[in-house]
Every structure is written in structure tokens, then in C-alpha cells.
Scaffold this active site. Structure first.
Site: not given
Ligand SMILES: *Cc1c(COP(=O)(O)O)cnc(C)c1O
Length: 354
Positions: A100, A167, A191
Site C-alpha cells: 500500500w 494511511d 477494515k
């Protein structure tokens, strides 16, 4: 059969949240109308949006500190470029700790020069680099608090001389950290917060307005802030369900309470991984994630047996990501301790069978 949902995302949500959300789809607050068929400008929905925005700041301890919360669309992946569009003028520093972060770097590079302050790519991201320097004259520093795919997590954050962007898609609301160290936090809802479809963005307002480029309205944080996160039609179901999950967390005692449970879950699985000779942990011990435990079988011949045993125990979603292989048990906030106990029982049962 009771299911134990270790899915990495979209993932497990509290049962009571799912129940309330499904009721609201049929009838919101006794209005006789569905959550998904009323105007987003109606008082009912404006109240929901405002509650979601203030709960996010409250849970993170960021109320009254110059932050604004937004619920945007496009996923965390859209934030990879929105961050750069809104903040990148000359150069930014990125910590590369996994797939990511790597994607965030790739998107930002479209706009300007990016400097990787450190990377663990050479070791297939099984650890978090430490002891790097962050140049003081850069526009911002970007990091990923939890690496969902590799199962590593930043336990410490640098004292950052420039705005710090993070993030937090896969560990927001899971542990007590000083969230005011960050100037911009973003997290895809699916999530630890709600269903897919919205992304929470928390911004310290004073970092905005410093780049010279023109920013399209939909990509401009200032536009979304000025419209109270209602510049265009928001994803009403995802925002409502996220709001319910935040309420659930608040009633549970907030982040301090959930962190205790999350620690118990992580200790349980990692002690099994460490003690059971049939399993090997993937991530370096000191950097292991409390949310995603990655591990492999020492002997691949046992795979079919273990998979069948898991299936029979109602365990779902523990296949590892293709870049790591093996298994990944994701233990987000809403996963009950009991589910981890079941998984650990199956792991030790395999040992007694083998
Ligand atoms: C899942 C994930 C993403 C991608 O989120 P999308 O909402 O699918 O764009 C980004 N970063 C991290 C850390 C993730 O876990």
C-alpha cells in the site's frame, strides 16, 4: 454453524451494528422510509453525517484541536493521489513498508518528486525500517501505520519536523496513540470501521492551501470541508454503518477498551505461532501487527489437513495474500476473542495430529 470471520477486508462488523443497519435500510428511525431512499439533505441524514464526523474526532481525542473529519468516496486508494494533489509542491518523503505504501508512492510520483526515506522492500516487507531521517524542507512525510498484507505495524511514529500523513486503513480506532502527532489521517472504512464505500479523512486545516496547482473540486479537501462533507451525494449507507460502529466502540469504552481486547487476541495467536513447531511467523517479532497475523506452515504437506480442520471449525478468510503466501488471520476490532481461541485450538490440534 457459528462463523469466525478473519477476512482482511471487507471484514467482520459487530452483529448489533449489522442488525441496526439492516433495520435502517427498511425504516430509518421509524420514519417509514429507508435510509437509502431519503434525501441526503434531510435533517435525518445531516444529523447522521454530523454525528459520524464528531464521533470520529471524539474517539481519536482530536476534538477542538483544529481538525476536520470528512467521509469521502474512492477508497484509501483515492487518497494516495488526493494527498499529493493537495499537499505536494516540491518534494515529499515516503516510508515504504509494503504494497500500500508502494502504491501511494507511485500515485504521488505523478505529480512531483518523491523521496523514499527508507524501505523494507528488499526483505519482502517483513519489518518496519527505523532510524531514518526526515528532511526538514519537504512538504510532508507519509507513512502506513499497519501493513495489512505483510502483518507489520509501526509501534512508534517519528517526531516529524514537517506535516505527517498516515494511511491508517487497517488499524484506525484499534489502539491508543497520540493521534495529534498527525496532520492528515486517512482510512478506508472497510477494515475497522464499516462497510466499503467511504473513506474517513481527518485533516488539520492549517496544512491546506499551500500548493500552487489548481485542484479539481472533487479532489480538493478545502471544498469538502467547506461543504461539511456533503459537496456531492455522500455514500449514505456506508456513512451510517460507520457511525453505528463508532457508537458501538464508544459504548464499549472507546479505544482504550478495545485495545485491551486487541492485545489479548494478538498475544493468543502469536504465542501459538511461536510455540507450535508446525507454524512459522512471517513478520519480524518486534514489528508484528495486532490486526493481521501472517504465518506459514513449516510443512506444506499439512495444508489440506489444516484447511479442512479450519473449515470444519467455521473459520473463514485466513488465506494469506498472494505476495506472502501461507495464512493471514485478520483480527479487527469487531472480531471476538472467542474466534481467535477457536483458531488457536485448531492450530494446536493439528500439532497433536501431526
Ligand atoms: C485496504 C487498504 C488500502 C486500500 O483501500 P481501498 O479502500 O480499497 O482503496 C490502502 N491502505 C491500506 C493500509 C489498506 O489496508
Amino acid at each position: 454453524m457459528k462463523r469466525h470471520n478473519f477476512s482482511a477486508g471487507p471484514c467482520v462488523l459487530p452483529q448489533e451494528v449489522l442488525l441496526k443497519a439492516s433495520e435502517a435500510v427498511m425504516d430509518l428511525n421509524g420514519s417509514g422510509l429507508s435510509l437509502v431512499e431519503i434525501s441526503h439533505r434531510s435533517k435525518d441524514f445531516v444529523d447522521i453525517m454530523e454525528k459520524a464526523r464528531s464521533l470520529a474526532l471524539e474517539l481519536l481525542g482530536l476534538e477542538g484541536k483544529g481538525y476536520k473529519a470528512l467521509f469521502l468516496q474512492g477508497g484509501a486508494s483515492m487518497q494516495f493521489l488526493m494527498v499529493a494533489l493537495n499537499l505536494l509542491e516540491k518534494r515529499a518523503g515516503y516510508l515504504n513498508t509494503g504494497t500500500w505504501s508502494d502504491k501511494a508512492i507511485k500515485e504521488a510520483k505523478i505529480y512531483d518528486d518523491i523521496y523514499e526515506v527508507a524501505s523494507s522492500k528488499n526483505a519482502n516487507y517483513n519489518y518496519i525500517p527505523k532510524g531514518y531521517d526526515i528532511p526538514t524542507d519537504y512538504d510532508y512525510f507519509h507513512c502506513t501505520s499497519n501493513n495489512t498484507i505483510f502483518g507489520t505495524q509501526m509501534k512508534q511514529f517519528p517526531d516529524c519536523p514537517i506535516p505527517m500523513v498516515c494511511d491508517m486503513s487497517s488499524d484506525i480506532f484499534s489502539r491508543q496513540i497520540d493521534y495529534s502527532k498527525f496532520d492528515l489521517i486517512y482510512a478506508g472504512a472497510q477494515k475497522n470501521m464499516g462497510p466499503a464505500g467511504t473513506t474517513l479523512v481527518i485533516i488539520k486545516e492549517d496544512i491546506l492551501g499551500k500548493v500552487s496547482r489548481k485542484i479539481p473540486s472533487m479532489m480538493d479537501y478545502k471544498v469538502h470541508i467547506s461543504k461539511s462533507s456533503m459537496f456531492n451525494t455522500p455514500p449514505v449507507f456506508a456513512v451510517y454503518t460507520s457511525m453505528l460502529t463508532m457508537e458501538w466502540l464508544k459504548n464499549l469504552g472507546g479505544i482504550t477498551a478495545i485495545e485491551e481486547i486487541n492485545q489479548k487476541k494478538a498475544q493468543l495467536i502469536y504465542s501459538e505461532i511461536d510455540l507450535n513447531p508446525l507454524f512459522k511467523g512471517f513478520a519480524t517479532k518486534e514489528d508484528r501487527s495486532m490486526m493481521n497475523a501472517t504465518f506459514t506452515l513449516a510443512n506444506e504437506d499439512l495444508k489440506d489437513t489444516f484447511d479442512t480442520m479450519c473449515k470444519e471449525a467455521g473459520i473463514n478468510g485466513i488465506n494469506g495474500h498472494r505476495s506472502v503466501g501461507g495464512y493471514r488471520a485478520s483480527m479487527y476490532n469487531a472480531l471476538p476473542l472467542e474466534s481467535v481461541q477457536i483458531l488457536v485450538e485448531v492450530m494446536s490440534e493439528l500439532e497433536s495430529k501431526a
